[in-house]
Design an enzyme around this catalytic site. Structure first.
Site, PDB file in Angstrom:
ATOM      1  NE  ARG A 275      -3.024  -0.048   3.167  1.00  0.00           N
ATOM      2  CZ  ARG A 275      -4.257  -0.549   3.046  1.00  0.00           C
ATOM      3  NH1 ARG A 275      -5.171   0.137   2.402  1.00  0.00           N
ATOM      4  NH2 ARG A 275      -4.573  -1.702   3.580  1.00  0.00           N
ATOM      5  NE  ARG A 311      -8.453  -0.046   0.849  1.00  0.00           N
ATOM      6  CZ  ARG A 311      -8.549   0.763   1.868  1.00  0.00           C
ATOM      7  NH1 ARG A 311      -8.935   2.012   1.661  1.00  0.00           N
ATOM      8  NH2 ARG A 311      -8.275   0.360   3.083  1.00  0.00           N
ATOM      9  CE1 TYR A 315     -11.304  -4.974   3.579  1.00  0.00           C
ATOM     10  CE2 TYR A 315     -10.684  -3.398   1.897  1.00  0.00           C
ATOM     11  CZ  TYR A 315     -10.711  -4.683   2.373  1.00  0.00           C
ATOM     12  OH  TYR A 315     -10.121  -5.684   1.636  1.00  0.00           O
ATOM     13  CB  CYS A 340     -28.746  -3.139  -8.100  1.00  0.00           C
ATOM     14  SG  CYS A 340     -28.061  -4.701  -8.611  1.00  0.00           S
TER      15      CYS A 340
HETATM   16  N1  LLP Z   1       2.623  -9.275   2.954  1.00  0.00           N
HETATM   17  C1  LLP Z   1       1.592 -10.093   3.212  1.00  0.00           C
HETATM   18  C2  LLP Z   1       1.844 -11.492   3.601  1.00  0.00           C
HETATM   19  C3  LLP Z   1       0.277  -9.602   3.101  1.00  0.00           C
HETATM   20  O1  LLP Z   1      -0.734 -10.426   3.371  1.00  0.00           O
HETATM   21  C4  LLP Z   1       0.050  -8.259   2.721  1.00  0.00           C
HETATM   22  C5  LLP Z   1      -1.303  -7.734   2.595  1.00  0.00           C
HETATM   23  C6  LLP Z   1       1.179  -7.448   2.452  1.00  0.00           C
HETATM   24  C7  LLP Z   1       2.447  -7.992   2.583  1.00  0.00           C
HETATM   25  C8  LLP Z   1       1.056  -6.025   2.031  1.00  0.00           C
HETATM   26  O2  LLP Z   1       0.507  -5.220   3.032  1.00  0.00           O
HETATM   27  P1  LLP Z   1       0.461  -3.623   2.861  1.00  0.00           P
HETATM   28  O3  LLP Z   1       1.902  -3.138   2.884  1.00  0.00           O
HETATM   29  O4  LLP Z   1      -0.180  -3.305   1.566  1.00  0.00           O
HETATM   30  O5  LLP Z   1      -0.317  -3.184   4.022  1.00  0.00           O
HETATM   31  N2  LLP Z   1      -7.583  -5.202   0.742  1.00  0.00           N
HETATM   32  C9  LLP Z   1      -7.253  -4.587   2.025  1.00  0.00           C
HETATM   33  C10 LLP Z   1      -5.859  -4.929   2.491  1.00  0.00           C
HETATM   34  C11 LLP Z   1      -5.546  -6.419   2.532  1.00  0.00           C
HETATM   35  C12 LLP Z   1      -4.141  -6.722   2.969  1.00  0.00           C
HETATM   36  C13 LLP Z   1      -3.728  -8.087   2.569  1.00  0.00           C
HETATM   37  N3  LLP Z   1      -2.363  -8.417   2.851  1.00  0.00           N
HETATM   38  C14 LLP Z   1      -7.446  -3.080   1.904  1.00  0.00           C
HETATM   39  O6  LLP Z   1      -7.834  -2.602   0.828  1.00  0.00           O
HETATM   40  O7  LLP Z   1      -7.255  -2.349   2.865  1.00  0.00           O
END
Ligand code: LLP
Length: 415
Positions: A275, A311, A315, A340
């Protein structure tokens, strides 16, 4: 990189209103510079540490974006065969890939092992047995890590916290001991490290510090048992301030407390940022179709929906809305899509600049978990993605056509 100049919203040196003349809405627009800058910030942060940055491909897997990231030398954290396929297509190096996930299939493991990835983060004894037997087929010894569950509260949305007891991810210290004992008896896997991931959209350094202290105990125990552990994967999770006025991630404390701790461990640190690198690089550009007034409520009905960006529906996430042409007057409105479902909205009772039918607006901070989570729901074609580089822009994914939407089915119609 997104700011107003003379009342016009720009991405780098490109006026977004100009883009709407070239490309039909909705579309995602990305700033290449934002991604580059974020990578530079993280490289700088982890400079005192022997670190490998492995981008979490799930966050945004567009080939051109992966190409920018791989071009900066980043590896990849993958969760499926398809993500590995994409990362390699974009020019990535398999030796920098780590494979995470609780339900990797034999087919996926084979695919990854054939391509010689760096590390597989394992979750269970049957998974370790499966890797060992596949590796034996290739006459290879595969490096694996055990994903631990540090049982630390990441202080984030309950649907995206992963490092707490009871989540499906990782194993306890007790289970590490069992799994390690089993690995000792296997000939085609080598235990080289441990892994974890606390959750996503974390804004503070403390959960990292606490979890790494726990991981340190596990590393020490494994070393004491004679395992040649050489890496600790700390996962991703660094968050971004989606809401205007929110504080950014606390890099200062992280630099002061977490970096020296990591540097002291004597192992390679694998980091899986997602992210942080891409979320703020993009806006979802959409057109106002109608203004619907109902009693006190004003609904701004737009041409993008929850299928394009999930999102908010999933969430209750907050994303800022900016009109492409600034307007000084404000009203309180719900920006809603065409799907819808009542959860198909981008804002609720939000005080925002007044817009009218035919105007364009940008939903900000949509570069991460945006397109990658989109779908064809409600029979809507996947939308386009545009990359801006200074005053230039180019398509990095064209919109899906109606024909393409049915290609996998059409041959079976009336078959
Ligand atoms: N590594 C692993 C093992 C993960 O499961 C994830 C994210 C990351 C790295 C990356 O995390 P980040 O740096 O992006 O926080 N769809 C949700 C977020 C789901 C996160 C899944 N795992 C949202 O839109 O907030």
């Amino acid at each position: 990189m997104f700011s107003y100049r003379d009342g016009q919203l720009y991405c780098e040196d490109t006026a977004l209103a100009g883009l709407t003349k070239d490309y039909p809405t909705p579309f995602y627009v990305y700033s290449r510079k934002v991604i580059k800058e974020r990578i530079a910030t993280l490289k700088d942060l982890f400079a005192p540490v022997d670190a490998v940055l492995a981008y979490a491909v799930k966050v945004n897997n567009n080939l051109s974006i992966l190409n920018v990231i791989a071009g900066e030398g980043l590896g990849a954290d993958i969760i499926s065969r398809g993500e590995l396929y994409r990362y390699l297509k974009a020019g990535g190096d398999p030796k920098k890939v780590v494979f995470s996930g609780v339900a990797k299939t034999e087919e996926e493991l084979r695919y990854a092992i054939e391509r010689g990835i760096r590390l597989i983060n394992t979750e269970s004894i049957p998974e370790i047995a499966a890797i060992n037997s596949i590796a034996a087929d290739y006459g290879r010894k595969v490096d694996i890590a055990i994903r631990i569950n540090p049982d630390v509260a990441a202080d984030t949305h309950h649907k995206i916290t992963t490092g707490k007891k009871g989540n499906k991810f990782g194993v306890s210290f007790e289970t590490v001991k069992k799994n390690a004992a089993m690995i000792r008896g296997l000939t085609n896997v080598r235990l080289t490290g441990i892994a974890m991931h606390l959750g996503s959209q974390i804004m503070k350094a403390k959960p990292y510090y606490d979890a790494i202290m726990k991981a340190k105990d596990v590393l020490t125990w494994l070393k004491g048992e004679g395992f040649a552990v050489t890496s600790l994967d700390i996962g991703g999770g660094i968050g971004v301030p989606y809401k205007k006025g929110d504080a950014p991630f606390d890099f200062e404390t992280y630099k002061r407390d977490v970096i020296p701790l990591l540097a002291s461990l004597g192992v390679t640190i694998i980091v899986e940022p997602g992210r942080y690198l891409v979320a703020e690089s993009a806006a979802l550009i959409m057109k106002v179709i109608y203004i619907k007034e109902e009693g006190e409520k004003i609904f701004v009905a737009v041409d993008a929906g929850m299928n394009d960006f999930q999102r908010v529906a999933l969430y209750d996430a907050h994303h800022e809305v900016l009109p492409l042409v600034d307007s000084k007057k404000t009203f309180s409105a719900d920006v809603v899509g065409p799907i819808c479902e009542s959860s198909d909205y981008f804002t609720k009772d939000r005080v925002m600049p007044v817009v009218a039918a035919g105007d364009y607006i940008a939903l900000m901070g949509t570069g991460g978990y945006g397109y990658s989570m989109s779908s064809n729901y409600n029979g809507r074609e996947h939308i386009a993605e545009i990359m801006v580089d200074g005053a230039k822009s180019r398509v990095i994914r064209r919109a899906q056509t109606l024909e393409e939407m049915v290609t996998q089915e059409i041959e079976y119609l009336n078959a």
